[in-house]
Motif scaffolding. Structure first.
Motif, PDB file in Angstrom:
ATOM      1  N   GLN A 168       0.817  -1.221   0.000  1.00 17.35           N
ATOM      2  CA  GLN A 168       0.000   0.000   0.000  1.00 17.35           C
ATOM      3  C   GLN A 168       0.845   1.262   0.000  1.00 17.35           C
ATOM      4  N   ASP A 228      -9.036  -6.963  -2.499  1.00 13.81           N
ATOM      5  CA  ASP A 228      -8.664  -5.586  -2.200  1.00 13.81           C
ATOM      6  C   ASP A 228      -7.828  -5.538  -0.918  1.00 13.81           C
ATOM      7  N   SER A 265      -8.067  -3.595   1.538  1.00 17.43           N
ATOM      8  CA  SER A 265      -8.926  -3.452   2.711  1.00 17.43           C
ATOM      9  C   SER A 265      -9.450  -4.801   3.186  1.00 17.43           C
ATOM     10  N   GLU A 290      -8.756  -6.137   6.977  1.00 12.92           N
ATOM     11  CA  GLU A 290      -9.808  -6.535   7.910  1.00 12.92           C
ATOM     12  C   GLU A 290      -9.698  -8.003   8.293  1.00 12.92           C
ATOM     13  N   SER A 308     -16.662  -2.537   5.238  1.00 12.80           N
ATOM     14  CA  SER A 308     -16.430  -1.642   4.112  1.00 12.80           C
ATOM     15  C   SER A 308     -16.839  -2.369   2.834  1.00 12.80           C
ATOM     16  N   GLY A 343     -14.306  -4.918   1.984  1.00 14.64           N
ATOM     17  CA  GLY A 343     -13.657  -5.484   3.158  1.00 14.64           C
ATOM     18  C   GLY A 343     -13.926  -6.967   3.333  1.00 14.64           C
TER      19      GLY A 343
END
Length: 327
Positions: A134, A153, A155, A159, A259, A262
Motif C-alpha cells: 500500500q 482488495d 482493505s 480486515e 467496508s 472489506g
C-alpha cells in the motif's frame, strides 16, 4: 414417516417442550424434572447414534432444523451431562481412566493452541505485506497463488487481521490455561495448602468455568445460525415451530463487511464463538478431574502428566532480563 416418528421421540416434540424450565420445575418438581431428563438422555443418545441422517443430513431441511434445535436444547444439555457423569463415575472407580481423560483433553487443547498460535506470526507477515504493497508500491489489490491467483482488495486483507486475531484469542485460550499463562490474583490461593487449593479449583470449575461456557454456547449457538439460515431460528422456538419454519428454510450466509471491499466472512467469528465455548467447557471438565486426582493423590501428583512448553536454559537467559538470568 417412520424416521420422522422416531425423531419425535428423540427431540421430545410434545406439549412439555412448550413449557419453560421454570414451568417444568413447578409442575413436576425440580428433582423429578432433573432425573427424568437425565434418564431420557440414554434414549436420546441412542436415537441420535442410530439415526444420524435425521439430524446430520443437511440436504434435508427438516434434518437441519433438528440439528439447530438439538444444539441449544435441554435434551442436548442432559445428553452431555450424562456422558460427563458416566465418565466421572468410571474415573472415580479407576483413577487411571480419569488420568487418561485429563491427558486427552489437555493434549487436545495443547494441539489446537500450538497450531493456531501460528496465526499470530501470520498476522505480522500479512501486516508487513499490506504496508509494503500500500505505501511503497501503491497497489490497491493483493494477489496470492501460482497459476490461479486469489485476488482481494487491500482493505479485505487488512480486515482479515481481525479474524486471525480472533483465531488466537478463541482457539488458544484453553492452551494458555493448560500452560498456566492466564493472570491469577492469588490473595487467598497462595496462602493455603495443597488440598485446599484443589478444593477451590474443583469449586471454580463447577461453579464458574463450565456454567459460563454453557451460557456462551447457548447465546453463540443461535447467534451463529441466525446469520447462516433464514427464517431465523430462536432459542424460544419449539421443535414443532422449527419444523414449520423448515418449509421456507434456505441458506443465507452472512457476507456483509464493514467496508464495500472489506472482509466478507464475518459468520466465521460466530463459529469461533461456539468453538471457544465448547473448548472452555471441555477444559473445565479436565480441570475438575485433574484437581480431584491431585486432591486425592496428594502433593506428589501435582502437575502429573502436565505438558507445558519449557524454554531451554539458553533461551531462558536470552528471554529474561539480565538480573533474572543471574538469579
Amino acid at each position: 414417516m417412520e424416521n420422522e416418528t422416531a425423531c419425535t421421540g428423540f427431540f421430545r416434540a410434545r406439549d412439555e417442550d412448550t413449557l419453560s424450565c421454570l414451568d417444568a420445575f413447578q409442575e413436576s418438581g425440580a428433582i423429578q424434572w432433573f432425573f427424568g431428563n437425565l434418564l431420557e438422555a440414554f434414549y436420546n443418545i441412542g436415537a441420535a447414534l442410530a439415526q444420524p441422517a435425521a439430524w446430520l443430513n443437511w440436504s434435508d431441511k427438516e434434518a437441519l432444523m433438528r440439528f439447530i434445535y438439538f444444539g441449544g436444547s435441554v435434551e442436548f444439555f442432559f445428553a452431555v451431562l450424562l456422558i460427563v457423569l458416566v465418565v466421572a463415575i468410571i474415573g472415580f472407580i479407576r483413577n487411571e481412566f480419569m488420568w487418561g481423560v485429563v491427558r486427552g483433553l489437555e493434549g487436545g487443547a495443547n494441539l489446537i493452541g500450538r497450531i493456531f498460535a501460528w496465526a499470530g506470526l501470520l498476522m505480522v507477515l500479512q501486516q508487513i505485506l499490506i504496508v509494503f504493497m500500500q505505501r511503497i508500491f501503491t497497489a490497491s489489490q493483493i494477489s496470492l497463488g501460482i497459476g490461479t491467483s486469489f485476488t482481494k482488495d487491500i482493505s479485505w486483507w487488512a480486515e482479515m487481521l481481525k479474524f486471525e486475531n480472533a483465531l488466537v484469542v478463541t482457539l488458544c485460550c484453553t492452551y494458555t490455561f493448560v500452560q498456566g499463562g492466564h493472570v491469577r490474583v492469588d490473595l487467598v490461593y497462595s496462602a493455603i495448602g495443597h488440598r485446599a487449593k484443589r478444593v477451590i479449583d474443583m469449586f471454580g470449575s463447577l461453579v464458574f468455568m463450565m456454567p459460563v461456557a454453557i451460557l456462551v454456547w447457548l447465546y453463540g449457538w443461535f447467534f451463529l445460525w441466525r446469520h447462516l439460515v433464514t427464517p431465523n431460528p430462536s432459542a424460544s422456538d419449539t421443535l414443532d415451530r422449527l419444523m414449520m419454519k423448515s418449509r421456507a428454510l434456505r441458506w443465507n450466509v452472512e457476507t456483509i463487511g464493514f467496508s464495500p471491499n472489506g472482509f466478507d466472512a464475518y459468520f466465521l467469528f460466530k463459529v469461533l464463538l461456539v468453538m471457544f465455548a465448547g473448548l472452555v467447557f471441555l477444559q473445565g471438565i479436565a480441570f475438575f478431574f485433574r484437581s480431584f486426582l491431585e486432591w486425592k493423590e496428594g502433593e506428589e501428583s501435582e502437575g502429573k502428566y502436565l505438558d507445558r512448553d519449557v524454554l531451554e536454559p539458553g533461551e531462558v537467559e536470552m528471554a529474561a532480563p539480565e538480573h533474572l538470568a543471574r538469579q
